[in-house]
Design a protein around this motif. Sequence first.
Motif, PDB file in Angstrom:
ATOM      1  N   CYS A   1       0.734 -21.653  -4.527  1.00 56.23           N
ATOM      2  CA  CYS A   1       0.724 -23.115  -4.693  1.00 56.23           C
ATOM      3  C   CYS A   1       0.208 -23.747  -3.405  1.00 56.23           C
ATOM      4  CB  CYS A   1       2.117 -23.635  -5.017  1.00 56.23           C
ATOM      5  SG  CYS A   1       2.845 -22.905  -6.496  1.00 56.23           S
TER       6      CYS A   1
ATOM      7  N   LEU B   1       9.734 -26.766   0.915  1.00 48.91           N
ATOM      8  CA  LEU B   1       8.622 -27.464   0.279  1.00 48.91           C
ATOM      9  C   LEU B   1       8.146 -28.578   1.204  1.00 48.91           C
ATOM     10  CD1 LEU B   1       6.761 -28.262  -2.053  1.00 48.91           C
ATOM     11  CD2 LEU B   1       8.730 -29.353  -3.171  1.00 48.91           C
TER      12      LEU B   1
ATOM     13  N   PRO C   1       1.314 -29.592  -2.979  1.00 46.26           N
ATOM     14  CA  PRO C   1       2.410 -30.174  -3.753  1.00 46.26           C
ATOM     15  C   PRO C   1       1.924 -31.300  -4.662  1.00 46.26           C
ATOM     16  CG  PRO C   1       3.012 -29.972  -1.447  1.00 46.26           C
ATOM     17  CD  PRO C   1       1.538 -29.717  -1.537  1.00 46.26           C
TER      18      PRO C   1
ATOM     19  N   ARG D   1       6.222 -28.042  -6.344  1.00 47.03           N
ATOM     20  CA  ARG D   1       5.451 -27.116  -5.499  1.00 47.03           C
ATOM     21  C   ARG D   1       3.964 -27.210  -5.818  1.00 47.03           C
ATOM     22  NH1 ARG D   1       8.284 -24.344  -1.524  1.00 47.03           N
ATOM     23  NH2 ARG D   1       9.865 -23.874  -3.082  1.00 47.03           N
TER      24      ARG D   1
ATOM     25  N   PRO E   1       5.655 -18.493  -4.470  1.00 48.60           N
ATOM     26  CA  PRO E   1       5.148 -19.852  -4.242  1.00 48.60           C
ATOM     27  C   PRO E   1       3.912 -19.907  -3.356  1.00 48.60           C
ATOM     28  CG  PRO E   1       7.034 -19.451  -2.841  1.00 48.60           C
ATOM     29  CD  PRO E   1       6.894 -18.235  -3.726  1.00 48.60           C
TER      30      PRO E   1
ATOM     31  N   ASP F   1      10.555 -25.586  -9.940  1.00 47.68           N
ATOM     32  CA  ASP F   1      10.364 -25.464  -8.492  1.00 47.68           C
ATOM     33  C   ASP F   1       9.965 -26.816  -7.915  1.00 47.68           C
ATOM     34  OD1 ASP F   1       9.941 -24.626  -5.927  1.00 47.68           O
ATOM     35  OD2 ASP F   1       8.243 -23.318  -6.382  1.00 47.68           O
TER      36      ASP F   1
END
Length: 291
Positions: A108, A63, A111, A96, A105, A31
Amino acid sequence: MDKGICWLEGRIQPLSEARISVMDHGLLYGDGVFEGVRFYHDTPFMLEEHLQRLLDSARAIGLDCPWPQQTLVDIVAQVVAAFSDTEGYLRILLTRGKGALGIDPRSCSRPQLIVIADRLQMIAPEVRQQGADLIIAATRRLPVDGLDPRIKSLNYLNHIMARMEANHAGAHEAILLNAQGKVTEGTADNLFLVKNGTLQTPPVTDGALAGITRQLILDLADRENLPWREHSLAPYDLYTADECFLTGTGAELIPAGSIDGRPLTQCPGPVFRKLAAGFRKHIDTVCRSRT
């Protein structure tokens, strides 16, 4: 001795000391997105184009990148300055980040940015001079309606499987077809062929990455008044080509000597030699002017 270095969590360190969490979704699920950038004479080559594609890929997968583009430029400059040689290869990764097990996601929160500098030699110098042996892999390129090929994601599993086919066959590289049997690209490079003096390459809509070096080759072809076409290609077109070569940031330019055991009539051919000379001249002009 390992001379690779890495920018991670705000500091530059040897690759042997770099650590990320085993819960990073880039590791767990592929990812994330990445870019490869060559630098020559301490100058990253076509960095703006690479960073724009990185940010576009990140936006396409939802993202968010908290590092502004100029900050990314500054980080890259720090890494290049700290590297032991004036030439090398950068790998810029945006994942991620760390999250819970499970593909959702939303766990998360931050990043992860990683910038690696190291050497990269995709093919031996003598093969680059004499021509690479290619095969057409049984592994197919992911369909464009499943994952847009303009997204340079961390998941390269089908490309790795195609490269394994090349290894088993004793070849240097493999070409992937799409589900309709049309040519897309190599495992880590774009593909060009020459027939009757015309340069030809598959379109992105057939599954080819919108390669930055690929576009540069088309620009150089225009400068050299070389005719070119972007259109669908079949294995037959590869087998009957006068010339064939691969392009990419890592690959630079590599001529093909054979495809599925069928020798190319010209390797390296006149079109390849002209474009390769223009490519090196462009690198020297751009990178030396900024040092």
